[in-house]
Design a protein around this motif. Sequence first.
Motif, PDB file in Angstrom:
ATOM      1  N   SER A 132       9.003   5.038  -4.208  1.00  0.00           N
ATOM      2  CA  SER A 132       8.288   4.049  -3.388  1.00  0.00           C
ATOM      3  C   SER A 132       9.044   3.719  -2.094  1.00  0.00           C
ATOM      4  N   ALA A 187       0.821  -1.209   0.000  1.00  0.00           N
ATOM      5  CA  ALA A 187       0.000   0.000   0.000  1.00  0.00           C
ATOM      6  C   ALA A 187       0.858   1.263   0.000  1.00  0.00           C
ATOM      7  N   SER A 188       1.875   1.324   0.875  1.00  0.00           N
ATOM      8  CA  SER A 188       2.697   2.533   0.964  1.00  0.00           C
ATOM      9  C   SER A 188       3.551   2.733  -0.292  1.00  0.00           C
ATOM     10  N   THR A 214       2.808   1.781  -3.349  1.00  0.00           N
ATOM     11  CA  THR A 214       1.924   2.244  -4.421  1.00  0.00           C
ATOM     12  C   THR A 214       1.561   3.713  -4.239  1.00  0.00           C
ATOM     13  N   LEU A 215       1.241   4.102  -3.004  1.00  0.00           N
ATOM     14  CA  LEU A 215       0.921   5.506  -2.741  1.00  0.00           C
ATOM     15  C   LEU A 215       2.128   6.409  -3.004  1.00  0.00           C
ATOM     16  N   GLY A 216       3.312   5.942  -2.630  1.00  0.00           N
ATOM     17  CA  GLY A 216       4.505   6.732  -2.897  1.00  0.00           C
ATOM     18  C   GLY A 216       4.758   6.914  -4.378  1.00  0.00           C
ATOM     19  N   ASP A 217       4.556   5.848  -5.145  1.00  0.00           N
ATOM     20  CA  ASP A 217       4.724   5.939  -6.589  1.00  0.00           C
ATOM     21  C   ASP A 217       3.708   6.901  -7.194  1.00  0.00           C
ATOM     22  N   LEU A 218       2.459   6.818  -6.742  1.00  0.00           N
ATOM     23  CA  LEU A 218       1.428   7.726  -7.247  1.00  0.00           C
ATOM     24  C   LEU A 218       1.717   9.167  -6.830  1.00  0.00           C
ATOM     25  N   GLY A 219       2.249   9.340  -5.624  1.00  0.00           N
ATOM     26  CA  GLY A 219       2.566  10.690  -5.162  1.00  0.00           C
ATOM     27  C   GLY A 219       3.604  11.369  -6.035  1.00  0.00           C
ATOM     28  N   THR A 226       7.733   4.235   2.313  1.00  0.00           N
ATOM     29  CA  THR A 226       7.669   2.893   2.900  1.00  0.00           C
ATOM     30  C   THR A 226       8.568   2.776   4.127  1.00  0.00           C
TER      31      THR A 226
END
Length: 367
Positions: free
Chosen positions: A348, A311-312, A314-319, A352
Amino acid sequence: MNDSSWGPAAGTGRGGPDQGPAPAGPAHDRHQAAQTRPMPIVPDVPPGGFQDGHGRGAAHPSGPLFRDDTPHEHPQEPMPSPTPPSPPAPPAPRQKKSAGRDLGAAIGVGVGLGAVIVASLFIWKPAFVGVIAVAVVVGLWELTSRLQERKAIKAPLVPLAVGGAAMVVAGYVRGPEGAWVAMALTALAVLVWRMTEPPEGYLKDVTAGVFAAFYVPFLATFVAMLLTADDGAWRVLTFLILTVVSDTGAYAVGWRFGKHKLAPRISPGKTREGLLGAVAFAMAAGALCMEFLIDGGSWWQGLVLGLAVAASATLGDLGESMIKRDLGIKDMGTLLPGHGGIMDRLDSLLPTAPVVWLLLALFVGTT
């Protein structure tokens, strides 16, 4: 009055001797007009004329007499033959999916970076702290350079680089308290350093500077804090393995089976199927790492850890994709062939690191 004034002598007309000549004047003209019929308008006839059905010549107009009449087809003009329908175009060949990057270069660079990290991690821990500090400084340089190029935002690099490296060292030496103190001092240094320039744009510059200090060095400090435990090298290795496995699972499954977009406005290449692949791969790797690499860990803790990492990451990549879309760029840099820049590899990892540090502290402690 003398009769000779009316014209010729009487008796010369056809009406008899008692009739005189026809009077001239309006009365006579109206009589003649009443006896006159208009001549029909005859259309042009081609040489030889038209012929009716019995071979007699006949004048035939060149078009229909009334609007509802259908003109007869000319006998010398053959009907055009219908054009045969064109065969359907063959379907376009299906394009083969592309990885989007030079995989050979990406794998080579990844293996080289992995060798440097593992060597510094298990041979001498301070060397690995130096590797983190170098990555932080390069990442800050890439981020501030893109901000200035694309948005004319001048986040001061000198206090960010010095404060960022000090932040990593303080986190390794003094733990969370040292990291927070270094973060506060770095933010203060950014505010003061920017005062040496004109006030125009001061607010946006210092805001970007504080954001950069938190986003890159402060989050990276948690990697240094993972290293302080007795099994710190294995904790850092677990963190790296889970993040890389999560990214690899998302890429492999999404490239092969991805059909439903995850966030098309932010990152069109990411799919829901890829996210499921990241979760599955990370949970499996987490169970193995917690069971065999971490002192006092168990497989079910690895499942939780793997889910959180997926989850983290993926969110980091999207950020970072959101940042790059706002800047209108594809990569933060070109330092790493096949990968882009340092920030394109840290996207990412950075968010994380605190997640892994916190869960490991809850599961097995910080020492």
